[in-house]
Design a protein around this motif. Structure first.
Motif, PDB file in Angstrom:
ATOM      1  N   ALA A   4      16.584 -20.082  32.092  1.00  0.00           N
ATOM      2  CA  ALA A   4      16.008 -20.042  33.318  1.00  0.00           C
ATOM      3  C   ALA A   4      16.293 -19.189  34.208  1.00  0.00           C
ATOM      4  O   ALA A   4      15.241 -18.510  34.975  1.00  0.00           O
ATOM      5  N   PRO A   5      17.572 -18.878  34.129  1.00  0.00           N
ATOM      6  CA  PRO A   5      18.303 -17.538  35.513  1.00  0.00           C
ATOM      7  C   PRO A   5      17.751 -16.538  34.609  1.00  0.00           C
ATOM      8  O   PRO A   5      17.188 -16.095  36.193  1.00  0.00           O
ATOM      9  N   GLY A   6      17.553 -16.368  34.391  1.00  0.00           N
ATOM     10  CA  GLY A   6      17.036 -14.587  33.362  1.00  0.00           C
ATOM     11  C   GLY A   6      16.117 -14.551  33.015  1.00  0.00           C
ATOM     12  O   GLY A   6      14.928 -13.338  33.622  1.00  0.00           O
ATOM     13  N   ALA A   7      14.659 -15.135  33.347  1.00  0.00           N
ATOM     14  CA  ALA A   7      13.615 -15.961  33.118  1.00  0.00           C
ATOM     15  C   ALA A   7      13.208 -15.162  34.587  1.00  0.00           C
ATOM     16  O   ALA A   7      11.912 -14.495  34.863  1.00  0.00           O
ATOM     17  N   GLN A   8      13.891 -15.945  35.887  1.00  0.00           N
ATOM     18  CA  GLN A   8      13.129 -16.087  37.212  1.00  0.00           C
ATOM     19  C   GLN A   8      13.782 -14.478  37.376  1.00  0.00           C
ATOM     20  O   GLN A   8      12.665 -13.825  38.354  1.00  0.00           O
ATOM     21  N   ALA A   9      15.026 -14.152  37.039  1.00  0.00           N
ATOM     22  CA  ALA A   9      15.575 -12.584  37.755  1.00  0.00           C
ATOM     23  C   ALA A   9      14.622 -11.750  36.844  1.00  0.00           C
ATOM     24  O   ALA A   9      14.025 -10.541  38.142  1.00  0.00           O
ATOM     25  N   THR A  10      13.570 -11.371  35.709  1.00  0.00           N
ATOM     26  CA  THR A  10      13.251 -10.808  35.530  1.00  0.00           C
ATOM     27  C   THR A  10      11.689 -10.896  36.399  1.00  0.00           C
ATOM     28  O   THR A  10      10.807 -10.049  36.165  1.00  0.00           O
ATOM     29  N   ASN A  11      11.063 -12.250  36.699  1.00  0.00           N
ATOM     30  CA  ASN A  11       9.586 -12.531  36.949  1.00  0.00           C
ATOM     31  C   ASN A  11      10.427 -12.002  38.602  1.00  0.00           C
ATOM     32  O   ASN A  11       8.892 -10.723  39.108  1.00  0.00           O
ATOM     33  N   LEU A  12      11.250 -11.882  39.235  1.00  0.00           N
ATOM     34  CA  LEU A  12      11.387 -10.972  40.497  1.00  0.00           C
ATOM     35  C   LEU A  12      11.468  -9.617  40.355  1.00  0.00           C
ATOM     36  O   LEU A  12      10.619  -8.890  41.225  1.00  0.00           O
ATOM     37  N   LEU A  13      11.932  -9.498  39.073  1.00  0.00           N
ATOM     38  CA  LEU A  13      11.504  -7.628  38.904  1.00  0.00           C
ATOM     39  C   LEU A  13      10.404  -7.505  39.193  1.00  0.00           C
ATOM     40  O   LEU A  13       9.643  -6.484  39.260  1.00  0.00           O
ATOM     41  N   GLN A  15       7.591  -8.775  40.403  1.00  0.00           N
ATOM     42  CA  GLN A  15       6.908  -8.555  41.169  1.00  0.00           C
ATOM     43  C   GLN A  15       7.371  -7.745  42.252  1.00  0.00           C
ATOM     44  O   GLN A  15       6.741  -7.127  42.700  1.00  0.00           O
ATOM     45  N   ALA A  16       9.205  -7.472  42.228  1.00  0.00           N
ATOM     46  CA  ALA A  16       9.016  -6.060  43.300  1.00  0.00           C
ATOM     47  C   ALA A  16       8.199  -4.545  42.714  1.00  0.00           C
ATOM     48  O   ALA A  16       7.798  -4.086  43.615  1.00  0.00           O
ATOM     49  N   ILE A  17       7.930  -4.979  41.337  1.00  0.00           N
ATOM     50  CA  ILE A  17       7.846  -3.537  41.023  1.00  0.00           C
ATOM     51  C   ILE A  17       6.420  -3.678  40.658  1.00  0.00           C
ATOM     52  O   ILE A  17       5.625  -2.607  41.359  1.00  0.00           O
ATOM     53  N   THR A  18       5.276  -4.622  40.936  1.00  0.00           N
ATOM     54  CA  THR A  18       3.913  -5.277  41.898  1.00  0.00           C
ATOM     55  C   THR A  18       4.089  -4.072  42.683  1.00  0.00           C
ATOM     56  O   THR A  18       2.983  -3.721  43.422  1.00  0.00           O
ATOM     57  N   GLN A  19       4.702  -4.658  44.214  1.00  0.00           N
ATOM     58  CA  GLN A  19       4.996  -4.539  45.332  1.00  0.00           C
ATOM     59  C   GLN A  19       5.030  -2.890  45.135  1.00  0.00           C
ATOM     60  O   GLN A  19       4.299  -2.535  46.714  1.00  0.00           O
ATOM     61  N   THR A  20       5.715  -2.278  44.941  1.00  0.00           N
ATOM     62  CA  THR A  20       5.717  -0.910  45.024  1.00  0.00           C
ATOM     63  C   THR A  20       4.657   0.082  44.867  1.00  0.00           C
ATOM     64  O   THR A  20       3.976   1.512  44.706  1.00  0.00           O
ATOM     65  N   GLN A  21       3.663  -0.893  44.450  1.00  0.00           N
ATOM     66  CA  GLN A  21       2.254  -0.018  43.584  1.00  0.00           C
ATOM     67  C   GLN A  21       2.625   1.294  42.608  1.00  0.00           C
ATOM     68  O   GLN A  21       2.267   1.890  43.374  1.00  0.00           O
ATOM     69  N   PRO A  22       3.614   0.681  41.723  1.00  0.00           N
ATOM     70  CA  PRO A  22       3.385   2.379  40.894  1.00  0.00           C
ATOM     71  C   PRO A  22       2.661   3.101  40.164  1.00  0.00           C
ATOM     72  O   PRO A  22       2.538   4.247  39.660  1.00  0.00           O
ATOM     73  N   CYS A  23       1.248   2.260  40.156  1.00  0.00           N
ATOM     74  CA  CYS A  23      -0.181   3.463  39.386  1.00  0.00           C
ATOM     75  C   CYS A  23      -0.660   3.891  40.606  1.00  0.00           C
ATOM     76  O   CYS A  23      -2.062   5.011  40.354  1.00  0.00           O
ATOM     77  N   ILE A  47       2.819  -5.880  32.926  1.00  0.00           N
ATOM     78  CA  ILE A  47       4.097  -5.678  33.498  1.00  0.00           C
ATOM     79  C   ILE A  47       4.630  -6.147  32.386  1.00  0.00           C
ATOM     80  O   ILE A  47       4.709  -7.725  31.937  1.00  0.00           O
ATOM     81  N   GLU A  48       5.949  -5.155  31.861  1.00  0.00           N
ATOM     82  CA  GLU A  48       7.044  -5.982  30.539  1.00  0.00           C
ATOM     83  C   GLU A  48       8.213  -5.500  30.730  1.00  0.00           C
ATOM     84  O   GLU A  48       8.342  -4.169  30.392  1.00  0.00           O
TER      85      GLU A  48
END
Length: 90
Positions: A4-13, A15-23, A47-48
């Protein structure tokens, strides 16, 4: 629940990538034979996160991640297109 902690960290990452609007600034060209049309490939299609590493040393931390980012045109674009690329950030 050990994963669970790793999955939560990945999900937060993700979300953070999405917020920067890289596309947001990506462009593409569609070849129509006699002419080429510019495409704004500005929406996230997916995002994977393949690996996520966090190293903590006292009050300092280093984070690195590797994965795939897929971008596409908007759903109501006249001409549709997209791009899927591997990425790595430290």
């Amino acid at each position: 629940m050990a994963g669970a902690p790793g999955a939560q960290a990945t999900n937060l990452l993700e979300q953070a990538i999405t917020q920067t609007q890289p596309c947001r600034s990506l462009k593409g060209k569609l070849d129509l034979g006699l002419t080429k049309v510019d495409l704004g490939i500005d929406n996230i299609d997916g995002i994977e996160v393949e690996t996520l590493r966090i190293a903590v040393d006292g009050d300092a931390a280093e984070v690195s991640a590797r994965g795939t980012l897929a971008c596409k045109t908007s759903d109501n674009a006249t001409f549709k297109g997209g791009s899927k690329r591997p990425w790595r950030r430290t």
